[in-house]
Design a protein around this motif. Structure first.
Motif, PDB file in Angstrom:
ATOM      1  N   GLU A  76      -3.925  -2.501   7.019  1.00  0.00           N
ATOM      2  CA  GLU A  76      -3.150  -1.251   6.991  1.00  0.00           C
ATOM      3  C   GLU A  76      -4.059  -0.052   7.243  1.00  0.00           C
ATOM      4  O   GLU A  76      -3.689   0.902   7.931  1.00  0.00           O
ATOM      5  N   LYS A  98      -6.125   1.671  -1.547  1.00  0.00           N
ATOM      6  CA  LYS A  98      -5.061   1.067  -2.335  1.00  0.00           C
ATOM      7  C   LYS A  98      -3.712   1.709  -2.031  1.00  0.00           C
ATOM      8  O   LYS A  98      -2.713   1.031  -1.835  1.00  0.00           O
ATOM      9  N   ILE A  99      -3.700   3.035  -2.034  1.00  0.00           N
ATOM     10  CA  ILE A  99      -2.449   3.737  -1.722  1.00  0.00           C
ATOM     11  C   ILE A  99      -2.613   4.351  -0.345  1.00  0.00           C
ATOM     12  O   ILE A  99      -3.500   5.162  -0.122  1.00  0.00           O
ATOM     13  N   ASN A 100      -1.764   3.934   0.575  1.00  0.00           N
ATOM     14  CA  ASN A 100      -1.987   4.265   1.979  1.00  0.00           C
ATOM     15  C   ASN A 100      -0.647   4.513   2.675  1.00  0.00           C
ATOM     16  O   ASN A 100      -0.187   3.700   3.475  1.00  0.00           O
ATOM     17  N   PRO A 101      -0.019   5.641   2.365  1.00  0.00           N
ATOM     18  CA  PRO A 101       1.341   5.871   2.867  1.00  0.00           C
ATOM     19  C   PRO A 101       1.366   6.316   4.335  1.00  0.00           C
ATOM     20  O   PRO A 101       1.971   7.328   4.685  1.00  0.00           O
ATOM     21  N   HIS A 102       0.719   5.548   5.193  1.00  0.00           N
ATOM     22  CA  HIS A 102       0.588   5.941   6.596  1.00  0.00           C
ATOM     23  C   HIS A 102       1.901   5.753   7.363  1.00  0.00           C
ATOM     24  O   HIS A 102       2.820   5.060   6.906  1.00  0.00           O
ATOM     25  N   GLN A 143       3.927  -0.812  -6.536  1.00  0.00           N
ATOM     26  CA  GLN A 143       3.059   0.050  -7.343  1.00  0.00           C
ATOM     27  C   GLN A 143       3.094  -0.338  -8.825  1.00  0.00           C
ATOM     28  O   GLN A 143       2.498   0.329  -9.657  1.00  0.00           O
ATOM     29  N   VAL A 162       0.805  -1.224   0.000  1.00  0.00           N
ATOM     30  CA  VAL A 162       0.000   0.000   0.000  1.00  0.00           C
ATOM     31  C   VAL A 162       0.843   1.282   0.000  1.00  0.00           C
ATOM     32  O   VAL A 162       0.347   2.364   0.258  1.00  0.00           O
ATOM     33  N   CYS A 163       2.139   1.154  -0.284  1.00  0.00           N
ATOM     34  CA  CYS A 163       2.996   2.331  -0.445  1.00  0.00           C
ATOM     35  C   CYS A 163       3.322   3.006   0.891  1.00  0.00           C
ATOM     36  O   CYS A 163       3.446   4.223   0.979  1.00  0.00           O
ATOM     37  N   SER A 164       3.456   2.189   1.946  1.00  0.00           N
ATOM     38  CA  SER A 164       3.696   2.776   3.257  1.00  0.00           C
ATOM     39  C   SER A 164       5.062   2.439   3.831  1.00  0.00           C
ATOM     40  O   SER A 164       5.533   3.116   4.743  1.00  0.00           O
ATOM     41  N   ARG A 179       1.271  -6.898  12.704  1.00  0.00           N
ATOM     42  CA  ARG A 179       0.532  -7.195  11.470  1.00  0.00           C
ATOM     43  C   ARG A 179       0.091  -8.658  11.444  1.00  0.00           C
ATOM     44  O   ARG A 179      -1.014  -8.970  10.992  1.00  0.00           O
ATOM     45  N   LYS A 205       4.197  15.177   5.573  1.00  0.00           N
ATOM     46  CA  LYS A 205       5.520  15.368   4.973  1.00  0.00           C
ATOM     47  C   LYS A 205       6.535  15.859   5.991  1.00  0.00           C
ATOM     48  O   LYS A 205       7.693  15.435   5.983  1.00  0.00           O
ATOM     49  N   ARG A 241       7.550  12.965   8.294  1.00  0.00           N
ATOM     50  CA  ARG A 241       8.507  12.079   7.624  1.00  0.00           C
ATOM     51  C   ARG A 241       9.900  12.698   7.565  1.00  0.00           C
ATOM     52  O   ARG A 241      10.893  12.035   7.832  1.00  0.00           O
ATOM     53  N   LYS A 242       9.929  13.984   7.196  1.00  0.00           N
ATOM     54  CA  LYS A 242      11.236  14.653   7.070  1.00  0.00           C
ATOM     55  C   LYS A 242      11.976  14.659   8.396  1.00  0.00           C
ATOM     56  O   LYS A 242      13.171  14.387   8.453  1.00  0.00           O
ATOM     57  N   MET A 294       7.573   9.316  -0.998  1.00  0.00           N
ATOM     58  CA  MET A 294       8.170   8.254  -0.176  1.00  0.00           C
ATOM     59  C   MET A 294       9.637   8.074  -0.541  1.00  0.00           C
ATOM     60  O   MET A 294      10.499   7.938   0.320  1.00  0.00           O
ATOM     61  N   LEU A 320      12.863  10.458   0.521  1.00  0.00           N
ATOM     62  CA  LEU A 320      13.606  10.367   1.781  1.00  0.00           C
ATOM     63  C   LEU A 320      14.340   9.034   1.932  1.00  0.00           C
ATOM     64  O   LEU A 320      14.800   8.690   3.011  1.00  0.00           O
ATOM     65  N   THR A 330      -5.431  -7.650   3.522  1.00  0.00           N
ATOM     66  CA  THR A 330      -4.136  -6.987   3.767  1.00  0.00           C
ATOM     67  C   THR A 330      -4.300  -5.470   3.776  1.00  0.00           C
ATOM     68  O   THR A 330      -3.785  -4.785   4.662  1.00  0.00           O
ATOM     69  N   ILE A 390       2.633  10.398  -4.691  1.00  0.00           N
ATOM     70  CA  ILE A 390       2.754   9.847  -3.339  1.00  0.00           C
ATOM     71  C   ILE A 390       3.966   8.929  -3.244  1.00  0.00           C
ATOM     72  O   ILE A 390       4.731   8.958  -2.269  1.00  0.00           O
ATOM     73  N   PHE A 421       8.516   5.961  10.803  1.00  0.00           N
ATOM     74  CA  PHE A 421       9.109   6.142   9.475  1.00  0.00           C
ATOM     75  C   PHE A 421      10.621   6.224   9.615  1.00  0.00           C
ATOM     76  O   PHE A 421      11.130   6.755  10.588  1.00  0.00           O
ATOM     77  N   HIS A 459      13.247  11.268   9.413  1.00  0.00           N
ATOM     78  CA  HIS A 459      14.399  10.887   8.584  1.00  0.00           C
ATOM     79  C   HIS A 459      15.668  11.611   9.040  1.00  0.00           C
ATOM     80  O   HIS A 459      16.772  11.090   8.945  1.00  0.00           O
ATOM     81  N   LYS A 518      11.470 -10.682  12.990  1.00  0.00           N
ATOM     82  CA  LYS A 518      10.853 -11.091  11.713  1.00  0.00           C
ATOM     83  C   LYS A 518      10.324 -12.521  11.805  1.00  0.00           C
ATOM     84  O   LYS A 518       9.753 -13.041  10.842  1.00  0.00           O
ATOM     85  N   VAL A 565      -2.914  14.368   1.577  1.00  0.00           N
ATOM     86  CA  VAL A 565      -2.384  13.091   1.097  1.00  0.00           C
ATOM     87  C   VAL A 565      -3.481  12.030   0.984  1.00  0.00           C
ATOM     88  O   VAL A 565      -3.548  11.307  -0.004  1.00  0.00           O
TER      89      VAL A 565
END
Ligand code: HEM
Ligand code: FES
Lengths: 102, 385
Positions: free
Chosen positions: B258, B316-320, A86, A42-44, B337, B36, B39-40, A70, A73, B254, A66, B325, B43, B92, B304
């Motif tokens: 998320e 579908k796209i879930n950049p949580h 993706q 899901v691009c996370s 998970r 954003k 995340r920055k 990601m 960074l 799945t 999006i 991070f 990082h 893991k 976002v």
């Protein structure tokens, strides 16, 4: 049917074939080292990062906004980076070569 | 508003300011609210360090209740990476079949039990039991240890009425000391013995370092997992159509997991200490002051996420960033998970619907923000499929 080649950091070459699903799922099913797919696609998580081989770039296409955010960074990112969850497997991707980023 | 909704208290501050200051024991925290920026900053560990006085990056600050540095959480790179290299393979293990099988057996029998009861209080009658038992698989200790973990209650550092209770924490330290002693005299295959035998950068771990790792395993995976599980049950009880959809369309599970974790964001935020004067979206951050990375706010960022305040099961796209991070991303995420995967599978198989009977919400207070993170009490009735 699309044939997709992964080249890992240890220079292992793994050639896989599929006709559906995401490229990340294909890599995980085939145990490609360096592709974990932690978030399930899901691009996370960015654990599916690849560098598209220069000759495959046109075929694979560009990342969406999006996905780009990601990748921005990720310390290994370059202009050919993609998150392969993706990428949807289809005949259009037949023959592409992907270098695993981590 | 439905009883299982979790409203977003950060919206206005996130849109208008991006950063909001709260006080905490006279050591204020600038909460960073946009995805954003979060995340920055996550990082940029050189400017926003995790390696401050032990306890200081936690909000509320734990500097007055502990001296033990939690590892790898309160260590910066490059040392951080050496610890992760040691710990990652252990954490893991949930990807292995026998791990899943053990977890499935635990969760399956728990669900069978609660179906037989007229109603349950879900935190003490389900989530706490699930979390404590699953932790024995993660630590590879006998399942009977779960009884001890259960007796500690829902938070290992905080008692019901005191968010910073040093006496409460002592219980855990004593337990860990005793277990390390046991592992020294009689090594086994559990996490204690594994850490005693391990080396990082060619050196054996000290007892203090082992404690720092184990404490984090208890603290990091306690109320996060309990809230994740409880909130999921509340949601499915309140939305029978969603349980039906998950049953009919296993391929979306799945993504649904998320999405639930994004929406609930069981860990609201985590701090950092600035090593130099810096700026987050035009707000000055002074050297040696604290910021926090607000995962919960970032996960509702309207720039976002479409429909950020809705659970879109097949998003579908879930950049949580619910698991963090970059450098310090959650070590327990695979375990968490896997718990969700097994839980959803087993609920779909065994439960037709759940009645939402009654609830008392758990609202955290962060300065001007009141955030629902879960429930103090949640009464449910499970009905067999
Ligand atoms: C749904 C459940 C969970 C959520 C939402 C969650 C969330 C998070 C977040 C946001 C971070 C990043 C903290 C930071 O950047 O400072 C983190 C780190 C961490 N979590 Fe979790 N967590 C969960 C479950 C667990 C579990 C089950 C464990 C272990 C038993 C665990 C152990 C850790 C550890 C050790 C770290 C620090 C990693 C590092 O510093 O490299 N977490 N978690
Ligand atoms: S699998 Fe998580 S971002 Fe691709």
């Amino acid at each position: 049917m699309a044939k997709i080649t992964f080249i890992t950091k240890d220079d292992d070459t793994i050639v896989c074939e599929a006709d559906s699903g995401s490229v990340m799922e294909l890599a995980v099913q085939n145990g490609v080292k360096g592709i974990d797919g932690d978030c399930g696609g899901v691009c996370s998580c960015a654990t599916c990062h690849v560098h598209v081989a220069p000759e495959s770039v046109a075929q694979v296409g560009e990342a969406g906004e999006i996905e780009k955010d990601m990748l921005e960074l990720d310390d290994e990112a370059n202009e050919r980076s993609r998150l392969c969850c993706q990428l949807e497997v289809s005949d259009d991707l037949d023959g592409i070569v992907l270098h695993v980023a981590h | 508003m439905k009883p299982s909704d979790h409203p977003d208290p950060f919206q206005q501050a996130r849109v208008e300011q991006g950063v909001s200051e709260i006080d905490d024991q006279n050591d204020p925290v600038q909460m960073v609210l946009r995805l954003k920026d979060v995340r920055k900053c996550a990082h940029n560990w050189k400017t926003y360090s995790s390696e401050a006085t032990p306890g200081r990056i936690v909000v509320p600050s734990e500097v007055n209740i502990r001296d033990t540095r939690q590892i790898p959480f309160e260590v910066d790179p490059p040392k951080h990476g050496a610890f992760r290299e040691l710990l990652d393979p252990w954490f893991k293990r949930p990807l292995q079949d026998d791990y899943r099988d053990k977890l499935r057996a635990q969760i399956s029998s728990l669900i069978t039990e609660v179906i037989q009861q007229n109603s349950i209080e879900a935190i003490h009658g389900f989530s706490l039991l699930l979390q404590s038992r699953a932790l024995t698989i993660l630590m590879n200790t006998p399942e009977s240890e779960a009884d001890t973990f259960i007796s500690w209650g829902t938070h290992v550092f905080r008692s019901e009425d005191d968010p910073l209770d040093a006496g409460k924490a002592q219980q855990l330290y004593d337990y860990i000391d005793q277990k390390i002693d046991e592992a020294e005299t009689k090594p086994s295959e559990d996490l204690f013995s594994t850490l005693l035998a391990a080396e990082v950068e060619g050196q054996k771990l000290t007892r203090e370092q082992i404690k720092g790792i184990i404490i984090l395993t208890f603290a990091g995976g306690r109320d996060t997992v309990i809230n994740m599980v409880t909130n999921t049950l509340a949601y499915l009880a309140d939305h029978p159509e969603s349980l039906k959809r998950l049953r009919d369309e296993p391929e979306i599970r799945t993504r649904a997991i998320e999405e639930l974790i994004r929406y609930f964001s069981p860990l609201t935020h985590m701090g950092r200490v600035a090593t130099e004067d810096a700026q987050v979206c035009e707000h000055a951050i002074k050297a040696d002051s604290r910021i926090s990375l607000c995962w919960a706010s970032a996960n509702r960022d309207e720039t976002v996420f479409e429909k950020p305040n809705e659970i879109v099961l097949d998003r579908k796209i879930n950049p949580h960033v619910a698991f963090g991070f970059a450098t310090h991303n959650c070590l327990g995420a695979t375990h968490a998970r896997t718990i969700m995967q097994v839980l959803i599978d087993e609920l779909c198989e065994k439960v037709d619907h759940i009645d939402f009977l009654n609830a008392e919400e758990n609202i955290e207070q962060w300065g001007e923000f009141d955030r629902k993170v879960g429930y103090h009490k949640l009464y449910l009735a499970f009905h067999s499929a």
